[in-house]
Design a protein around this motif. Structure first.
Motif, PDB file in Angstrom:
ATOM      1  N   GLU A 307       0.591  -1.450  -0.194  1.00 18.81           N
ATOM      2  CA  GLU A 307      -0.256   0.055   0.071  1.00 18.81           C
ATOM      3  C   GLU A 307       0.761   1.315   0.026  1.00 18.81           C
ATOM      4  O   GLU A 307       0.725   1.667  -0.680  1.00 18.81           O
ATOM      5  CB  GLU A 307      -0.883   0.333   1.319  1.00 18.81           C
ATOM      6  N   LYS A 308       1.909   1.267   0.907  1.00 19.75           N
ATOM      7  CA  LYS A 308       2.944   2.577   0.798  1.00 19.75           C
ATOM      8  C   LYS A 308       3.367   2.349  -0.116  1.00 19.75           C
ATOM      9  O   LYS A 308       3.854   3.744  -0.590  1.00 19.75           O
ATOM     10  CB  LYS A 308       4.016   2.408   1.825  1.00 19.75           C
ATOM     11  N   VAL A 309       3.859   1.211  -0.718  1.00 23.61           N
ATOM     12  CA  VAL A 309       5.180   1.642  -2.404  1.00 23.61           C
ATOM     13  C   VAL A 309       3.663   2.185  -3.143  1.00 23.61           C
ATOM     14  O   VAL A 309       4.493   2.861  -4.302  1.00 23.61           O
ATOM     15  CB  VAL A 309       5.022   0.380  -2.549  1.00 23.61           C
ATOM     16  N   SER A 310       2.997   0.977  -3.555  1.00 25.29           N
ATOM     17  CA  SER A 310       2.179   1.359  -4.706  1.00 25.29           C
ATOM     18  C   SER A 310       1.291   2.874  -5.050  1.00 25.29           C
ATOM     19  O   SER A 310       1.198   3.441  -5.499  1.00 25.29           O
ATOM     20  CB  SER A 310       0.964   1.080  -4.395  1.00 25.29           C
ATOM     21  N   GLU A 311       1.416   3.748  -3.600  1.00 25.97           N
ATOM     22  CA  GLU A 311       0.693   4.974  -3.381  1.00 25.97           C
ATOM     23  C   GLU A 311       1.664   6.134  -3.756  1.00 25.97           C
ATOM     24  O   GLU A 311       1.355   7.155  -3.561  1.00 25.97           O
ATOM     25  CB  GLU A 311      -0.076   5.442  -2.002  1.00 25.97           C
ATOM     26  N   GLY A 312       3.015   5.740  -3.530  1.00 28.11           N
ATOM     27  CA  GLY A 312       3.604   6.570  -3.636  1.00 28.11           C
ATOM     28  C   GLY A 312       4.373   6.953  -2.440  1.00 28.11           C
ATOM     29  O   GLY A 312       5.137   8.327  -2.242  1.00 28.11           O
TER      30      GLY A 312
END
Length: 457
Positions: A307-312
């Motif tokens: 979630e943190k990676v995909s949301e930048g």
């Protein structure tokens, strides 16, 4: 015409060496099939290597004996030069190599008993018979490495090599991808681990109560050494993980350790023998296995990272370095490499089914959802992957495939260097091959050299 050959008298003596059977006088059980300088190759050497070939599940093929003899001839040349150059191998290196071979052969044969039946001898006897040959092989390999260790190829040589290839016969490469991964391994709580510790403790108590350690290891250990009664062979302290070494090197000979934990699971061991800075132990391993609860926790953790990676909010390479449990990729920002040539491009037809399914629908720059997979040891893990680039199917070219062509050019240069080395050694070494092997096409270059030598005598 005198060269560096052994005396004709010595050759004649070696060529009539026979070993008499202990089961009946006068029965021929061995003979010399080749002479290389001051060394001989026996029929039993060829048969032993051929038996190993068959034990790997291969079909009988008499032609393979030609290739076995060719390998033994090259091995003799290399090992003789290794002796001149004072290249040595340690007893522990030989032990390690023998143990790995035996473990592989036991797996391929379907068990220790089946392998011993096939070899018509105990594994202990077979290991001792193979010891000198394995030592010679290791010296030969080290000599081979010494010969080519300084070889490298320049970009100009890579280009020259590529241009020398038949452009109409260049290889065609399938789709390749550049991908990264973040892996989370299930972690067991102390309570979840307890079932595996108790299992190991129960087997230890059997040993303490009088059961044979080797038998317990063969029946219950989950390590590759189980078919050998858990025996690992002589090794130095730095050969094992620190917890195992600490236990192995503090016990006295014959002493059985308490159950202890390493990254591999729960062990207990017994010291069989000490030899200087080396120790030979046998052990029982009970592996820790993921529980449904530990898998749920791993899934929750990786989904949070995703979630943190995909949301930048967190860069992929940073997340991999901080959180991934895959040591082989986390220090490279999660990026994977092709194990065959260490290039960043991986053919999709070499991927496991789960990873291929995850990346197939992705566009470049996207991340897959988390999925259940297996690590290199076969243990369950959760991961998600990042598709950095995708290369469409194409014919080999310098622009897209420089790393592969560089590897091929380097191997070509290595092969030519070794070929030159062998030709020089063959020219200055007496080589005699038994006439029974005249049928072997692969040995004809060796025989032609021999005929020329004899003609000059």
């Amino acid at each position: 015409m005198m060269k560096k050959y052994i005396s004709l008298l010595g050759i004649a003596m070696m060529s009539i060496i026979y070993l008499q059977s202990v089961y009946g006088q006068g029965r021929l059980v061995d003979r010399v099939v080749a002479t290389v300088g001051s060394s001989i190759i026996l029929q039993s050497d060829v048969e032993m290597q051929y038996a190993q070939y068959l034990a790997q599940g291969e079909k009988p093929n008499e032609e393979m004996k030609c290739f076995v003899l060719q390998q033994l001839l090259t091995q003799k040349l290399l090992s003789q030069q290794a002796a001149i150059d004072s290249i040595e191998v340690s007893e522990s290196e030989v032990d390690d190599n023998l143990n790995r071979r035996m473990q592989m052969m036991v797996r391929q044969a379907g068990g220790k008993e089946r392998l011993e039946e096939f070899l018509n001898r105990s594994l202990l006897q077979y290991k001792e018979e193979m010891r000198s040959n394995v030592a010679e092989q290791l010296k030969a390999e080290r000599m081979r490495h010494t010969i080519v260790s300084t070889i490298n190829v320049t970009p100009a040589e890579v280009k020259q090599y590529f241009e020398s290839l038949d452009q109409d016969s260049l290889p065609y490469f399938d789709t390749e991808v550049e991908i990264g991964e973040i892996v989370i391994k299930p972690e067991l709580t102390k309570e979840e681990k307890e079932q595996f510790r108790k299992k190991a403790e129960g087997y230890r108590q059997q040993v303490l109560n009088g059961s044979d350690f080797g038998t317990v290891a063969r029946l219950y250990s989950e390590d590759g050494s189980a078919p050998y009664g858990g025996e690992l062979g002589f090794a130095t302290r730095d050969h094992y993980v620190k917890e195992f070494s600490a236990m192995a090197f503090k016990l006295k000979e014959g002493e059985v350790s308490p159950v202890f934990e390493t990254q591999f699971g729960f062990h207990f061991l017994q010291v069989l023998q000490r030899r200087g800075e080396e120790v030979n132990v046998r052990h029982v391993l009970i592996k820790k296995k993921a529980t449904s609860s530990s898998l749920q926790r791993a899934k929750a953790k990786i989904d949070s990272i995703y979630e943190k990676v995909s949301e930048g909010k967190l860069a992929f390479h940073t997340a991999a370095s901080l959180h991934s449990d895959a040591n082989e990729t986390k220090y490279a920002g999660g990026m994977m490499t092709n194990p065959e040539d260490n290039s960043p491009l991986i053919p999709i037809n070499r991927m496991d089914k789960e990873t291929f399914t995850a990346i197939d629908p992705l566009e470049v720059g996207q991340y897959s959802k988390s999925f259940l997979s297996a690590d290199q040891t076969g243990e369950q893990v959760y991961k998600f992957v990042y598709l950095k680039s995708r290369v469409a199917p194409h014919k080999a070219n310098l622009g897209q495939d420089f790393a592969k062509i560089q590897e091929a050019a380097s191997q070509d240069k290595v092969n030519r260097k070794l070929s030159e080395w062998f030709e020089q050694r063959k020219e200055n070494t007496f080589i005699d091959i038994n006439e029974d092997f005249l049928r072997c096409d692969v040995l004809k270059p060796w025989m032609e050299e021999n005929k020329e030598i004899l003609a000059n005598k």
